[in-house]
Scaffold this motif. Structure first.
Motif, PDB file in Angstrom:
ATOM      1  N   ALA A 135       0.830  -1.200   0.000  1.00 59.21           N
ATOM      2  CA  ALA A 135       0.000   0.000   0.000  1.00 59.21           C
ATOM      3  C   ALA A 135       0.868   1.255   0.000  1.00 59.21           C
ATOM      4  CB  ALA A 135      -0.929  -0.007   1.209  1.00 59.21           C
ATOM      5  N   ALA A 136       1.959   1.218   0.765  1.00 62.33           N
ATOM      6  CA  ALA A 136       2.882   2.359   0.783  1.00 62.33           C
ATOM      7  C   ALA A 136       3.498   2.572  -0.591  1.00 62.33           C
ATOM      8  CB  ALA A 136       3.975   2.127   1.829  1.00 62.33           C
ATOM      9  N   ALA A 137       3.829   1.483  -1.293  1.00 61.86           N
ATOM     10  CA  ALA A 137       4.404   1.596  -2.633  1.00 61.86           C
ATOM     11  C   ALA A 137       3.412   2.220  -3.602  1.00 61.86           C
ATOM     12  CB  ALA A 137       4.839   0.222  -3.132  1.00 61.86           C
ATOM     13  N   ALA A 138       2.132   1.835  -3.495  1.00 62.02           N
ATOM     14  CA  ALA A 138       1.111   2.394  -4.379  1.00 62.02           C
ATOM     15  C   ALA A 138       0.932   3.890  -4.138  1.00 62.02           C
ATOM     16  CB  ALA A 138      -0.211   1.660  -4.171  1.00 62.02           C
ATOM     17  N   ILE A 139       0.908   4.296  -2.883  1.00 64.37           N
ATOM     18  CA  ILE A 139       0.746   5.718  -2.575  1.00 64.37           C
ATOM     19  C   ILE A 139       2.001   6.488  -2.962  1.00 64.37           C
ATOM     20  CG2 ILE A 139       0.376   7.390  -0.726  1.00 64.37           C
ATOM     21  CD1 ILE A 139      -1.328   5.319   0.701  1.00 64.37           C
ATOM     22  N   ALA A 140       3.178   5.905  -2.729  1.00 60.73           N
ATOM     23  CA  ALA A 140       4.427   6.557  -3.118  1.00 60.73           C
ATOM     24  C   ALA A 140       4.476   6.769  -4.627  1.00 60.73           C
ATOM     25  CB  ALA A 140       5.625   5.725  -2.663  1.00 60.73           C
ATOM     26  N   HIS A 141       3.960   5.815  -5.379  1.00 59.74           N
ATOM     27  CA  HIS A 141       3.913   5.969  -6.839  1.00 59.74           C
ATOM     28  C   HIS A 141       3.027   7.148  -7.219  1.00 59.74           C
ATOM     29  CE1 HIS A 141       3.192   4.866 -11.097  1.00 59.74           C
ATOM     30  NE2 HIS A 141       4.381   4.301 -10.999  1.00 59.74           N
ATOM     31  N   ALA A 142       1.906   7.301  -6.519  1.00 63.42           N
ATOM     32  CA  ALA A 142       1.034   8.449  -6.778  1.00 63.42           C
ATOM     33  C   ALA A 142       1.731   9.757  -6.427  1.00 63.42           C
ATOM     34  CB  ALA A 142      -0.267   8.300  -5.982  1.00 63.42           C
ATOM     35  N   VAL A 143       2.511   9.745  -5.340  1.00 64.69           N
ATOM     36  CA  VAL A 143       3.279  10.941  -4.966  1.00 64.69           C
ATOM     37  C   VAL A 143       4.275  11.292  -6.068  1.00 64.69           C
ATOM     38  CG1 VAL A 143       4.971  11.863  -3.342  1.00 64.69           C
ATOM     39  CG2 VAL A 143       3.010  10.571  -2.493  1.00 64.69           C
ATOM     40  N   GLY A 144       4.949  10.276  -6.605  1.00 67.68           N
ATOM     41  CA  GLY A 144       5.909  10.512  -7.679  1.00 67.68           C
ATOM     42  C   GLY A 144       5.260  11.082  -8.923  1.00 67.68           C
ATOM     43  N   ARG A 145       4.075  10.585  -9.255  1.00 63.98           N
ATOM     44  CA  ARG A 145       3.356  11.128 -10.415  1.00 63.98           C
ATOM     45  C   ARG A 145       2.986  12.581 -10.190  1.00 63.98           C
ATOM     46  NH1 ARG A 145       0.975   8.330 -14.300  1.00 63.98           N
ATOM     47  NH2 ARG A 145      -0.802   9.750 -14.237  1.00 63.98           N
ATOM     48  N   GLY A 146       2.537  12.895  -8.973  1.00 57.98           N
ATOM     49  CA  GLY A 146       2.182  14.273  -8.685  1.00 57.98           C
ATOM     50  C   GLY A 146       3.366  15.216  -8.772  1.00 57.98           C
ATOM     51  N   ARG A 147       4.507  14.783  -8.273  1.00 56.61           N
ATOM     52  CA  ARG A 147       5.704  15.619  -8.337  1.00 56.61           C
ATOM     53  C   ARG A 147       6.153  15.828  -9.775  1.00 56.61           C
ATOM     54  NH1 ARG A 147       9.472  13.016  -3.496  1.00 56.61           N
ATOM     55  NH2 ARG A 147       8.132  13.617  -1.723  1.00 56.61           N
ATOM     56  N   VAL A 243       9.765   5.301  -6.405  1.00 58.48           N
ATOM     57  CA  VAL A 243       9.467   4.072  -5.676  1.00 58.48           C
ATOM     58  C   VAL A 243      10.725   3.228  -5.516  1.00 58.48           C
ATOM     59  CG1 VAL A 243       8.177   1.913  -5.766  1.00 58.48           C
ATOM     60  CG2 VAL A 243       7.040   4.049  -6.353  1.00 58.48           C
ATOM     61  N   VAL A 244      11.530   3.131  -6.571  1.00 64.52           N
ATOM     62  CA  VAL A 244      12.774   2.370  -6.491  1.00 64.52           C
ATOM     63  C   VAL A 244      13.728   3.003  -5.495  1.00 64.52           C
ATOM     64  CG1 VAL A 244      14.831   1.697  -7.787  1.00 64.52           C
ATOM     65  CG2 VAL A 244      12.581   1.386  -8.802  1.00 64.52           C
ATOM     66  N   SER A 245      13.813   4.339  -5.504  1.00 64.99           N
ATOM     67  CA  SER A 245      14.715   5.024  -4.569  1.00 64.99           C
ATOM     68  C   SER A 245      14.306   4.808  -3.122  1.00 64.99           C
ATOM     69  CB  SER A 245      14.755   6.526  -4.886  1.00 64.99           C
ATOM     70  OG  SER A 245      13.519   7.148  -4.560  1.00 64.99           O
ATOM     71  N   ARG A 270      12.466  -0.887 -14.870  1.00 66.25           N
ATOM     72  CA  ARG A 270      12.710   0.208 -13.920  1.00 66.25           C
ATOM     73  C   ARG A 270      12.468  -0.239 -12.489  1.00 66.25           C
ATOM     74  NH1 ARG A 270       9.874   3.778 -17.730  1.00 66.25           N
ATOM     75  NH2 ARG A 270       8.004   3.464 -16.471  1.00 66.25           N
ATOM     76  N   LEU A 271      11.391  -1.006 -12.275  1.00 63.86           N
ATOM     77  CA  LEU A 271      11.015  -1.383 -10.919  1.00 63.86           C
ATOM     78  C   LEU A 271      11.885  -2.494 -10.349  1.00 63.86           C
ATOM     79  CD1 LEU A 271       7.114  -1.331 -11.187  1.00 63.86           C
ATOM     80  CD2 LEU A 271       8.573   0.363 -10.080  1.00 63.86           C
ATOM     81  N   GLU A 272      12.307  -3.431 -11.192  1.00 64.97           N
ATOM     82  CA  GLU A 272      13.001  -4.608 -10.686  1.00 64.97           C
ATOM     83  C   GLU A 272      14.470  -4.665 -11.053  1.00 64.97           C
ATOM     84  OE1 GLU A 272      10.825  -8.100 -11.828  1.00 64.97           O
ATOM     85  OE2 GLU A 272       9.537  -7.919 -10.074  1.00 64.97           O
ATOM     86  N   ALA A 273      14.953  -3.687 -11.800  1.00 68.22           N
ATOM     87  CA  ALA A 273      16.347  -3.743 -12.248  1.00 68.22           C
ATOM     88  C   ALA A 273      17.335  -3.903 -11.099  1.00 68.22           C
ATOM     89  CB  ALA A 273      16.692  -2.508 -13.077  1.00 68.22           C
ATOM     90  N   PRO A 274      17.208  -3.152  -9.982  1.00 69.81           N
ATOM     91  CA  PRO A 274      18.182  -3.320  -8.900  1.00 69.81           C
ATOM     92  C   PRO A 274      18.246  -4.744  -8.366  1.00 69.81           C
ATOM     93  CG  PRO A 274      16.916  -1.320  -8.581  1.00 69.81           C
ATOM     94  CD  PRO A 274      16.260  -2.073  -9.688  1.00 69.81           C
ATOM     95  N   VAL A 275      17.097  -5.423  -8.302  1.00 71.28           N
ATOM     96  CA  VAL A 275      17.074  -6.799  -7.827  1.00 71.28           C
ATOM     97  C   VAL A 275      17.498  -7.747  -8.938  1.00 71.28           C
ATOM     98  CG1 VAL A 275      15.606  -8.628  -6.913  1.00 71.28           C
ATOM     99  CG2 VAL A 275      15.293  -6.275  -6.139  1.00 71.28           C
ATOM    100  N   ALA A 276      17.020  -7.466 -10.151  1.00 75.83           N
ATOM    101  CA  ALA A 276      17.291  -8.371 -11.263  1.00 75.83           C
ATOM    102  C   ALA A 276      18.761  -8.419 -11.609  1.00 75.83           C
ATOM    103  CB  ALA A 276      16.480  -7.936 -12.484  1.00 75.83           C
ATOM    104  N   GLN A 277      19.477  -7.334 -11.369  1.00 75.36           N
ATOM    105  CA  GLN A 277      20.892  -7.318 -11.693  1.00 75.36           C
ATOM    106  C   GLN A 277      21.689  -8.282 -10.821  1.00 75.36           C
ATOM    107  OE1 GLN A 277      21.970  -3.229 -11.333  1.00 75.36           O
ATOM    108  NE2 GLN A 277      21.054  -2.646 -13.278  1.00 75.36           N
TER     109      GLN A 277
END
Length: 288
Positions: A135-147, A243-245, A270-277
Motif C-alpha cells: 500500500a505504501a508503494a502504491a501511494i508513493a507511486h502516486a506521490v511521484g506522479r504528482g511531483r 518508488v525504487v529510490s 525500472r522497478l526490478e532492475a536493482p534486484v534483477a541485476q
C-alpha cells in the motif's frame, strides 16, 4: 524531440481553460442579468479562494468524489502512512473515494500532500490482501506522479476546467453510443484530411479566418492527446524512479503483477532492475 513538462502542460491546459471560460460566460449570459453576474463573480471568487489555499477539503471531496477518511480507515492505514513517513514521504491528509469503478485509480495525490485512495485499497489492507509495504508503494507511486506533473494551483485549475471535462465526458459518451455506425471510425481517422481541405477551401474563397480556426481545432485533437500521453509516460517513469529510490520497486512490481495490472517491459525493468541485476537479469525480465 523531448519537450519540457511545462510546454506539454500548456498544450493540454490552454484549450481546457479557454473552452471552460467560454462555456462559463455563455451559461452566465443565458441567466437573468443579475443572477448571471452573481454566478460569474461567485465562480471567480471560488477560484481565487482555491488559489490562495482556502476551501481545500471541500474542493478535494467535490473534485475527486471522495470524503475524508474515517477514524477506522485512518487506523487501518496508519502503518502505511508511518512507513511512508519513515521513508521521507509525508501525507498530510487521507481521503477515500465514495465509489469505485474499474477505472478508479488506486491512489492519487492532490494539493501537494493529500492522498486520495480507493476504498478497495483500504479494504484489501484491512483484510491482509495487500501488505502495508505494498500500500505504501502504491501511494508513493502516486506521490511521484504528482511531483513529476509539477502542478501549479492544482485545485484552482481542476475547478476551472470542470466545464471542459464535462463536455469531453459527454462527447465520449456520444462517441461510444454511435461507435457502431459504419465509417464512424474511418471518419475520425480522416479528420486531418478534412481539416486541410477546410483551410484550403476557406483561404481560396477569401474567408481564411473560419477555415484556420476549424483547422486549429482539428489540429488540437492530435496535439492534446499526444501531449497527454507524453505527460503520462514521464509521470509514470518519475514515479517508478521514486518508488525504487525508496526501496519499494520490487514490492510495487509484485503488487501490480499479482493483481493483473498491465506493465510494459520498460516499467518492469525500472522497478526490478536493482534486484534483477543480482540474479538472472535478462531471463527474469523476459519471463517475469
Amino acid at each position: 524531440m523531448r519537450f519540457p513538462m511545462t510546454v506539454l502542460r500548456v498544450v493540454t491546459l490552454a484549450p481546457a481553460l479557454l473552452v471552460s471560460f467560454v462555456l462559463t460566460v455563455v451559461v452566465c449570459a443565458l441567466l437573468p442579468p443579475a443572477l448571471g453576474l452573481v454566478a460569474f463573480l461567485a465562480a471567480g471568487g471560488l477560484l481565487v479562494a482555491l488559489a490562495i489555499g482556502q476551501l481545500e477539503v471541500p474542493a478535494i471531496t467535490a473534485l475527486t468524489r471522495s470524503r475524508p477518511a474515517s477514524s477506522a480507515e485512518l487506523q487501518v492505514m496508519a502503518p502505511v502512512l508511518a512507513d511512508l513517513g519513515v521513508r521521507g514521504v509525508d501525507v498530510d491528509a487521507l481521503f477515500v473515494r465514495r465509489r469505485q469503478v474499474p477505472s478508479t485509480p488506486v491512489a492519487v495525490v492532490i494539493a501537494d500532500r493529500a492522498a486520495v485512495v480507493s476504498p478497495g485499497l483500504v479494504d484489501a489492507t484491512f483484510r491482509g490482501g495487500v501488505t502495508a509495504a505494498e500500500a505504501a508503494a502504491a501511494i508513493a507511486h502516486a506521490v511521484g506522479r504528482g511531483r513529476a506533473r509539477r502542478p501549479v494551483l492544482e485545485l484552482a485549475v481542476l475547478a476551472a476546467t470542470t466545464p471542459w471535462r464535462l463536455v469531453v465526458g459527454a462527447f465520449r459518451g456520444i462517441g461510444r453510443a454511435f461507435a457502431w455506425l459504419p465509417f464512424m471510425r474511418l471518419a475520425w481517422t480522416l479528420r486531418g484530411v478534412v481539416g486541410v481541405i477546410c483551410v484550403v477551401q476557406s483561404v481560396a474563397e477569401g474567408r481564411a479566418a473560419p477555415g484556420i480556426l476549424g483547422g486549429a481545432v482539428i489540429a488540437l485533437t492530435y496535439l492534446v492527446p499526444a501531449a497527454s500521453r507524453r505527460i503520462e509516460a514521464r509521470a509514470d517513469a518519475a514515479a517508478d524512479e521514486l518508488v525504487v529510490s525508496l526501496g519499494l520497486g520490487a514490492v510495487l512490481a509484485g503488487l501490480l503483477r499479482r493483481h493483473g495490472h498491465p506493465m510494459t517491459l520498460e516499467q518492469l525493468q525500472r522497478l526490478e532492475a536493482p534486484v534483477a541485476q543480482q540474479a538472472r537479469p535478462r531471463l527474469h525480465l523476459v519471463h517475469g
